[in-house]
Design an enzyme around this catalytic site. Structure first.
Site, PDB file in Angstrom:
ATOM      1  N   GLU A  45       0.183  13.470   2.962  1.00 34.53           N
ATOM      2  CA  GLU A  45       1.359  13.346   2.210  1.00 34.53           C
ATOM      3  C   GLU A  45       1.453  11.957   2.350  1.00 34.53           C
ATOM      4  O   GLU A  45       1.385  11.016   3.329  1.00 34.53           O
ATOM      5  CB  GLU A  45       2.710  13.805   2.216  1.00 34.53           C
ATOM      6  CG  GLU A  45       2.559  15.371   1.912  1.00 34.53           C
ATOM      7  CD  GLU A  45       3.863  15.953   2.234  1.00 34.53           C
ATOM      8  OE1 GLU A  45       4.982  15.189   2.407  1.00 34.53           O
ATOM      9  OE2 GLU A  45       4.053  17.177   2.420  1.00 34.53           O
ATOM     10  N   ARG A  51     -22.069 -19.942  22.890  1.00 36.36           N
ATOM     11  CA  ARG A  51     -22.802 -18.738  22.656  1.00 36.36           C
ATOM     12  C   ARG A  51     -21.796 -17.571  22.656  1.00 36.36           C
ATOM     13  O   ARG A  51     -21.777 -16.546  22.066  1.00 36.36           O
ATOM     14  CB  ARG A  51     -24.016 -18.533  23.260  1.00 36.36           C
ATOM     15  CG  ARG A  51     -24.951 -19.390  22.879  1.00 36.36           C
ATOM     16  CD  ARG A  51     -26.441 -19.119  23.744  1.00 36.36           C
ATOM     17  NE  ARG A  51     -27.347 -20.374  23.587  1.00 36.36           N
ATOM     18  CZ  ARG A  51     -27.606 -21.459  24.461  1.00 36.36           C
ATOM     19  NH1 ARG A  51     -26.844 -21.395  25.650  1.00 36.36           N
ATOM     20  NH2 ARG A  51     -28.395 -22.376  24.163  1.00 36.36           N
ATOM     21  N   GLU A  98     -19.991  -3.466  10.087  1.00 36.61           N
ATOM     22  CA  GLU A  98     -19.533  -4.539  11.067  1.00 36.61           C
ATOM     23  C   GLU A  98     -20.474  -4.630  12.378  1.00 36.61           C
ATOM     24  O   GLU A  98     -20.727  -5.459  12.845  1.00 36.61           O
ATOM     25  CB  GLU A  98     -18.013  -4.421  11.427  1.00 36.61           C
ATOM     26  CG  GLU A  98     -17.114  -4.748  10.381  1.00 36.61           C
ATOM     27  CD  GLU A  98     -15.687  -4.019  10.674  1.00 36.61           C
ATOM     28  OE1 GLU A  98     -14.844  -4.379   9.843  1.00 36.61           O
ATOM     29  OE2 GLU A  98     -15.577  -3.277  11.369  1.00 36.61           O
ATOM     30  N   GLU A 122     -11.489  -2.898  14.689  1.00 36.26           N
ATOM     31  CA  GLU A 122     -11.813  -1.861  13.901  1.00 36.26           C
ATOM     32  C   GLU A 122     -11.676  -0.754  14.343  1.00 36.26           C
ATOM     33  O   GLU A 122     -11.177   0.576  13.793  1.00 36.26           O
ATOM     34  CB  GLU A 122     -13.146  -1.944  13.431  1.00 36.26           C
ATOM     35  CG  GLU A 122     -13.540  -1.138  12.161  1.00 36.26           C
ATOM     36  CD  GLU A 122     -12.859  -0.978  10.812  1.00 36.26           C
ATOM     37  OE1 GLU A 122     -12.104  -0.147  10.384  1.00 36.26           O
ATOM     38  OE2 GLU A 122     -12.730  -2.097  10.350  1.00 36.26           O
ATOM     39  N   LEU A 145     -19.921 -24.598  14.602  1.00 28.92           N
ATOM     40  CA  LEU A 145     -20.990 -25.151  13.705  1.00 28.92           C
ATOM     41  C   LEU A 145     -21.064 -26.467  13.207  1.00 28.92           C
ATOM     42  O   LEU A 145     -22.025 -27.471  13.021  1.00 28.92           O
ATOM     43  CB  LEU A 145     -21.494 -24.194  12.643  1.00 28.92           C
ATOM     44  CG  LEU A 145     -21.962 -22.752  12.885  1.00 28.92           C
ATOM     45  CD1 LEU A 145     -22.139 -21.948  11.767  1.00 28.92           C
ATOM     46  CD2 LEU A 145     -23.225 -22.654  13.665  1.00 28.92           C
ATOM     47  N   SER A 188      -5.304  -2.385   8.877  1.00 27.97           N
ATOM     48  CA  SER A 188      -6.215  -3.115   7.954  1.00 27.97           C
ATOM     49  C   SER A 188      -6.060  -4.576   8.163  1.00 27.97           C
ATOM     50  O   SER A 188      -7.065  -5.385   8.311  1.00 27.97           O
ATOM     51  CB  SER A 188      -6.184  -2.733   6.496  1.00 27.97           C
ATOM     52  OG  SER A 188      -7.209  -3.430   5.626  1.00 27.97           O
ATOM     53  N   TRP A 199     -28.946 -18.957  19.003  1.00 33.22           N
ATOM     54  CA  TRP A 199     -29.566 -20.002  18.595  1.00 33.22           C
ATOM     55  C   TRP A 199     -28.865 -21.004  18.375  1.00 33.22           C
ATOM     56  O   TRP A 199     -29.211 -22.216  18.790  1.00 33.22           O
ATOM     57  CB  TRP A 199     -30.415 -19.513  17.263  1.00 33.22           C
ATOM     58  CG  TRP A 199     -31.231 -20.751  16.701  1.00 33.22           C
ATOM     59  CD1 TRP A 199     -32.215 -21.384  17.395  1.00 33.22           C
ATOM     60  CD2 TRP A 199     -31.133 -21.029  15.285  1.00 33.22           C
ATOM     61  NE1 TRP A 199     -32.564 -22.418  16.440  1.00 33.22           N
ATOM     62  CE2 TRP A 199     -32.280 -22.143  15.263  1.00 33.22           C
ATOM     63  CE3 TRP A 199     -30.567 -20.659  14.114  1.00 33.22           C
ATOM     64  CZ2 TRP A 199     -32.399 -22.947  13.916  1.00 33.22           C
ATOM     65  CZ3 TRP A 199     -30.633 -21.352  12.903  1.00 33.22           C
ATOM     66  CH2 TRP A 199     -31.670 -22.360  12.805  1.00 33.22           C
ATOM     67  N   LEU A 200     -27.436 -20.966  17.740  1.00 31.94           N
ATOM     68  CA  LEU A 200     -26.767 -22.098  17.262  1.00 31.94           C
ATOM     69  C   LEU A 200     -25.847 -22.588  18.280  1.00 31.94           C
ATOM     70  O   LEU A 200     -25.652 -23.741  18.030  1.00 31.94           O
ATOM     71  CB  LEU A 200     -26.020 -21.545  15.925  1.00 31.94           C
ATOM     72  CG  LEU A 200     -27.031 -21.129  14.573  1.00 31.94           C
ATOM     73  CD1 LEU A 200     -26.042 -20.565  13.545  1.00 31.94           C
ATOM     74  CD2 LEU A 200     -27.499 -22.617  14.178  1.00 31.94           C
TER      75      LEU A 200
END
Length: 120
Positions: A87, A57, A36, A71, A118, A100, A49-50
């Site tokens: 166990e 941004r 990650e 995470e 985008l 998770s 950039w995008l």
């Protein structure tokens, strides 16, 4: 009377030390975190950039950065569960599955943020 804890700059320096130790342990022991981080580093120049504005941004960078934060929390839950026992226990498994799931949801919402920015 209890011994007073660290204050001021000593407290800040201690917190930085412990945080650094946590990040080092995360990098050393968690393959998902390393992956990650790579995703974050690859996405960073694309976000700059995008993104059409500073806000876009920031949202692009923040959405992938949140994956690293979640995470880290997931890894801390897993470490505590493993510390208690290796166990199989239903609640231990549920705790790990929930951590998770939190990472997966964060990845999903990061993808949504990227797609919305985008294609808008």
């Amino acid at each position: 009377m209890a011994k007073p804890g660290k204050v001021g700059l000593d407290r800040v320096l201690s917190a930085l030390k412990y945080s650094s130790q946590g990040l080092q342990a995360q990098w050393k022991h968690e393959a998902a975190f390393r992956q990650e981080v790579c995703l974050f580093l690859i996405s960073l120049p694309f976000a700059i950039w995008l993104g059409g504005s500073g806000l876009e941004r920031a949202l692009l960078i923040f959405s992938v950065g949140m994956v690293l934060i979640v995470e880290t929390l997931n890894s801390s839950v897993e470490a505590v569960v493993d510390r208690i026992s290796h166990e199989h226990h239903e609640l231990s498994g549920r705790a790990k599955d929930l951590g998770s799931a939190a990472v997966m949801l964060t990845l999903f919402f990061a993808a949504v943020v990227w797609l919305v920015i985008l294609f808008s």
